[in-house]
Design a protein around this motif. Structure first.
Motif, PDB file in Angstrom:
ATOM      1  N   PHE A   1     -13.535 -13.815  28.858  1.00  0.00           N
ATOM      2  CA  PHE A   1     -13.954 -12.418  28.782  1.00  0.00           C
ATOM      3  C   PHE A   1     -13.099 -11.535  29.693  1.00  0.00           C
ATOM      4  CE2 PHE A   1     -17.995 -14.645  27.700  1.00  0.00           C
ATOM      5  CZ  PHE A   1     -18.174 -14.125  26.420  1.00  0.00           C
TER       6      PHE A   1
ATOM      7  N   GLU B   1     -17.215  -4.268  22.848  1.00  0.00           N
ATOM      8  CA  GLU B   1     -17.650  -4.220  21.454  1.00  0.00           C
ATOM      9  C   GLU B   1     -19.146  -4.488  21.314  1.00  0.00           C
ATOM     10  OE1 GLU B   1     -15.034  -7.058  19.700  1.00  0.00           O
ATOM     11  OE2 GLU B   1     -13.371  -5.617  19.469  1.00  0.00           O
TER      12      GLU B   1
ATOM     13  N   GLU C   1     -14.685  -8.045  24.279  1.00  0.00           N
ATOM     14  CA  GLU C   1     -15.892  -8.485  23.579  1.00  0.00           C
ATOM     15  C   GLU C   1     -17.139  -7.819  24.165  1.00  0.00           C
ATOM     16  OE1 GLU C   1     -18.110 -12.700  22.396  1.00  0.00           O
ATOM     17  OE2 GLU C   1     -15.962 -12.677  22.894  1.00  0.00           O
TER      18      GLU C   1
END
Length: 328
Positions: free
Chosen positions: A234, A244, A241
């Motif tokens: 991450f 999002e 991510e």
């Protein structure tokens, strides 16, 4: 401080346990911007991350040991000035300031919580680790700060009761889907989220030996990163991510926030010791782990031409920040 009005009835006892990117400012000179320590990351290829023996299966169990928490408290640094200004400018823009209640999720030993306390009326730091929370409580804080032990995915606050939900260098350990549902639930309409992390993009500055010093640091750091948990992906993906997954339509991600952190040689070595990959390295091969840091410190001092571990250096880091505002 009593935060009962914001605690959800019936859950507090179970959950809490016992215990703008450079807008209007001059961007740092490119000569001082750190490069990523891993060549394959600089070219855009993600490092292969693997499960490492010694890591617990639940990521929420990281950083729980009292010894690790003590090292974390001593050597982890507060959010840098550029990151602070980026967050505060966004909250001003979205009219989230003044805020009544701010929550710092995954607060660790409270470095980010104390920054927030300087700007907001009431701040609550939460963490799943009782040891980390105890370290935070044992450190001198402003009277508007309180700490709770609870998971990031089960925040003990009423619906739409939180003005600002923040997290510093912690969100990659959360169950992202569940955490985002909690963010959607607890943040009030018009409230904001600020989720940031510093990256593996780090360098050192000292006199005319900055390049050599950074090379020594990166050689050590690369050895430690071999023990990284797969959730480091991450961070390596610049929280893409996590951005999002944030359920607010009004949001942005800033990936080029550079901060100069005042440090000493001891502080730089201590920071590496506090990192979760190093703690796993220690569990797997304690002698090699200790030797690596000792040799790195020795090489740094020799390169700088000094003998004191308290010699100051500039520690440059790159932050990523995800910012969002919930619709009214």
């Amino acid at each position: 401080m009593d935060f009962t009005p914001w605690l959800r009835s019936g859950r507090a006892g179970r959950s809490c346990g016992a215990g703008g990117r450079y807008r209007g400012r001059r961007r740092p000179s490119p000569a001082f911007l750190p490069l990523c320590p891993c060549p394959e990351l600089r070219t855009g290829r993600q490092r292969e991350l693997r499960e490492v023996p010694g890591y617990p299966s639940m990521t929420t169990q990281m950083f729980e040991g009292r010894g690790h928490a003590a090292v974390y408290q001593k050597y982890r640094f507060a959010p840098g000035k550029e990151l602070q200004q980026t967050i505060l400018a966004y909250l001003q823009e979205k009219k989230a300031i003044p805020a009544e209640l701010v929550v710092d999720v995954g607060c660790g030993s409270g470095q980010g919580t104390r920054f927030l306390a300087e700007h907001f009326k009431k701040v609550v730091g939460t963490d799943i680790s009782e040891a980390q929370i105890q370290e935070a409580k044992d450190t001198s804080s402003m009277p508007n700060v309180s700490y709770l032990v609870c998971p990031a995915e089960e925040l003990p606050f009423q619906d739409a009761s939180v003005d600002v939900l923040a997290s510093f260098t912690a969100a990659h350990w959360f169950d992202i889907e569940k955490f985002m549902r909690e963010a959607q639930r607890v943040v009030r309409p018009g409230g904001c989220v600020a989720i940031s992390t510093y990256t593996v993009d780090m360098s050192l500055r000292y006199g005319d030996c900055s390049e050599k010093l950074t090379k020594i640091f990166r050689e050590c750091w690369d050895q430690i990163l071999k023990y990284s948990h797969n959730r480091l992906k991450f961070v390596l993906e610049n929280y893409k991510e996590i951005f999002e997954a944030l359920p607010f339509p009004d949001k942005k991600r800033i990936t080029d926030i550079y901060d100069k952190i005042p440090m000493t040689v001891e502080g730089v070595v201590g920071y590496m010791e506090s990192a979760s990959p190093y703690q796993t390295f220690m569990k797997n091969d304690p002698e090699a782990a200790k030797s690596l840091l000792q040799e790195t410190e020795k090489r740094m001092l020799e390169t700088m031409g000094v003998s004191s571990r308290e010699t100051p250096v500039e520690f440059w880091v790159r932050h990523v920040c995800v910012l969002g505002c919930k619709g009214r």
